[in-house]
Write a protein that holds these residues in place. Structure first.
Motif, mmCIF file in Angstrom:
data_model
loop_
_atom_site.group_PDB
_atom_site.id
_atom_site.type_symbol
_atom_site.label_atom_id
_atom_site.label_comp_id
_atom_site.label_asym_id
_atom_site.label_seq_id
_atom_site.Cartn_x
_atom_site.Cartn_y
_atom_site.Cartn_z
ATOM 1 N N MET A 55 0.817 -1.219 0.000
ATOM 2 C CA MET A 55 0.000 0.000 0.000
ATOM 3 C C MET A 55 0.852 1.271 0.000
ATOM 4 O O MET A 55 0.321 2.356 -0.038
ATOM 5 C CB MET A 55 -0.894 0.069 1.241
ATOM 6 N N VAL A 114 -5.292 4.015 5.784
ATOM 7 C CA VAL A 114 -6.086 3.345 4.768
ATOM 8 C C VAL A 114 -7.461 2.926 5.282
ATOM 9 O O VAL A 114 -8.417 2.832 4.519
ATOM 10 C CB VAL A 114 -5.274 2.137 4.217
ATOM 11 N N THR A 115 -7.600 2.703 6.586
ATOM 12 C CA THR A 115 -8.905 2.321 7.132
ATOM 13 C C THR A 115 -9.824 3.530 7.182
ATOM 14 O O THR A 115 -11.028 3.435 6.969
ATOM 15 C CB THR A 115 -8.747 1.775 8.571
ATOM 16 N N GLU A 165 -9.532 6.506 5.388
ATOM 17 C CA GLU A 165 -9.710 7.355 4.208
ATOM 18 C C GLU A 165 -11.043 7.163 3.476
ATOM 19 O O GLU A 165 -11.654 8.147 3.049
ATOM 20 C CB GLU A 165 -8.526 7.194 3.241
ATOM 21 N N PRO A 166 -11.530 5.910 3.331
ATOM 22 C CA PRO A 166 -12.812 5.773 2.627
ATOM 23 C C PRO A 166 -13.988 6.412 3.379
ATOM 24 O O PRO A 166 -15.034 6.642 2.795
ATOM 25 C CB PRO A 166 -12.998 4.255 2.523
#
Lengths: 391, 391
Positions: free
Chosen positions: B1, B261-262, B264-265
């Protein structure tokens, strides 16, 4: 804007991006990876034969030491009225939709689906834009004993499937009142209960207050063999979503009749926000297509009266308790979305994020109670007036 | 990532789509059209010189018969600590950040900005991931009389600008307690008040409960010459957003330190959902970049201790009361987003959609009150046991 009606979906457009960028955009827009699940050829063939788009998606979840996985498969069915004109006699319209539903349920059954959900008022035109009472009120049925429930009870029992059936309800016991209601039938074909829409829209072609009022069934969670499920119609209302979570829902279905260019940008936001803030799965299932009525009606937007509804943009999708979402069904076609999830993920995300521990419901109970009072004074900070200076 | 850290933004990637598809995707993802606003060359040149990305966006609004337009310009500033290592002595770090802030505020002032907002704890490293108390607690300042507020009061007065400054607060009056606080300074340079973060995260590198507790300042709305504004830190908590709306906020700023990454969405969902469900403008402003600490720390995720923070993904953006959103700033660069809006749009959307009329706060006050009780019984519907049949 007419051409946007033909546009397949955001998902399919994004596939034109270079592969690396597609992966990054997807990760940022949609969240964690999902996995493919196996769908039997028979289901695929039937779907193709009946012209039903079939999409599937599996959400990832960790194994635990003490709890067994609680894996379920759900299906969201989005469908048009077409080829039946809205003038079709009521019995005939219902029968035609029953036949189509039967096909979709069989496809789902072959694919091992445990819970099946239709869009809002699935067995009739979404005629509330017309503000005409006739013949639309005649579509209303008794939730427990009406023909739609009867028909689905049989299918539920045959296929060992929980079915959520949102219909226009007639309550004969209470003075023939009409409600926007979801009926829940369990996998033995038994009527488990119903939930009436809590928040009634009052804008544009959503003239629902002309037909029925706010629901009086609270926020029930239905305990089924496949998990604790609920139905939330109030997608614009975070409080509606919240209370289903407080009552322990693991899967919240949101049947909708969502249409038009103003509404569509909200569609991918609301149920997803509900999933990630309440840490349950949400399943947003929408009607699809345009419905044409016999008499012209106005929309209250200063434009000419017309006979066409706004376009229902389909795009049904599922979101996991951590905000990860599935691809969406098409904006334009009949479709069946099959998703597989382990309901243990709900508590895993709660343990990981701890939103529920930081929720402070007590202060909000007080805030809301105050805000409803006629003499409510909002908490506003203004600069204090400076005293006049002495000359 | 690791490569996703370098990825500029979803917006910039989407520009690779064929023009027609780009327009459709943008309409569905971002909502109504926005318009360009004029930014003076001087601002652009300064931004370019200081290496600050400058993006602007105007939201559309109808003229009314009785109310004059209430047009305001706001600026969101996202910035890195770099080139200052986290080991920089406190005075020096603050002074360097003050200098950089001064530049951004001057760019905004030249562009006619009325309200300026920084990210969370903007004048220090987001060091709560380390769980070390030293030297980080020394960064805490008195909200009203500390050096950061003093410095900004002067700039606010010079530039006729309201400034929102989220800092770590030291409350000497109350036993030297520490808070995560936003200070609001009015356009005359006067201290207007403060708001303390209501919901404290308790996951991964967000070890904030180690440093401070849940805020005790309620949900104040600050009445300024440029509109009624509020600061909401609780982006995962729809109730936090809701109550600022009930108190009459027109513009709600959400300063964040959102990373990884957890997370950001979720970023593009939460503040946008808040805007469209509460019908006010939301302004989400995030830190950007990676912060490297002297001592290794663990994240509680089973992985190796490390010295780097998660990457703060920037992407600051504004959403209108109808869900229409601005483009986002970059995921990787210092940036200034300038947006112009007519605050009359808030009431226009309320009149159009009527969510506030269908909100039923009374039933939720009761639901929440019940849910907090130790003997709360969730509303669950189970199939009644069938009685044994008589043989």
């Amino acid at each position: 804007m007419s051409e946007i009606k033909e546009f397949e979906s955001v998902d399919s457009a994004l596939h034109q991006l270079p592969k690396d960028d597609y992966e990054r955009v997807k990760k940022i827009l949609y969240g964690n990876d999902t996995h493919e699940i196996s769908i039997p050829e028979e289901s695929k063939e039937m779907a193709s034969k009946y012209n039903i788009e079939l999409i599937s998606c599996g959400f990832n979840c960790k194994e635990e030491q003490l709890r067994s996985p609680k894996v379920v498969r759900i299906a969201l069915f989005q469908h048009k009225l077409v080829p039946f004109p809205t003038t079709t006699p009521i019995q005939e319209m219902k029968y035609a939709l029953f036949k189509f539903a039967n096909k979709a349920i069989r496809i789902a059954a072959r694919a091992g689906v445990n819970i099946f959900c239709f869009p809002e008022t699935w067995n009739m035109p979404y005629a509330f834009c017309t503000r005409e009472k006739t013949p639309w009120c005649e579509y209303a049925e008794n939730a427990q004993f009406g023909p739609t429930t009867k028909m689905l009870q049989e299918l539920a029992s045959i296929h060992n499937m929980v079915i959520i059936s949102p219909i226009l309800e007639r309550d004969e016991i209470h003075n023939d009142s009409v409600w926007n209601t979801a009926v829940v039938i369990d996998n033995h074909g038994d009527y488990l209960g119903k939930h009436r829409k809590n928040h009634i829209p009052r804008s544009a072609d959503f003239s629902e207050p002309i037909y029925y009022v706010e629901g009086n069934t609270g926020h029930p969670v239905f305990e089924t063999e496949f998990g604790k499920i609920a139905v939330c119609f109030g997608r614009h209302h975070p409080l509606d979503w919240l209370v289903f979570g407080l009552n322990g829902a693991e899967l919240v279905f949101c049947p909708a009749a969502a249409a038009g260019v103003t509404s569509e940008p909200l569609w991918s936001i609301e149920s997803r926000n509900a999933a990630l803030t309440n840490n349950y799965f949400t399943c947003a299932v929408n009607r699809v297509g345009i419905e044409v009525f016999e008499n012209e009606f106005s929309t209250g937007d200063g434009k000419q009266p017309h006979r066409e509804s706004e376009y229902f943009y389909g795009s049904s999708f599922v979101t996991a308790p951590n905000g990860t979402r599935s691809p969406g069904l098409s904006r334009t076609k009949n479709g069946l979305l099959i998703a597989e999830m382990d309901l243990n993920l709900c508590r895993q995300v709660k343990d990981q994020w701890g939103f529920q521990m930081a929720q402070r419901l007590d202060i909000y109970a007080e805030c809301l109670s105050k805000a409803t009072k006629p003499d409510f004074v909002p908490h506003i900070i203004r600069k204090a007036c400076k005293p006049f200076s002495t000359l």
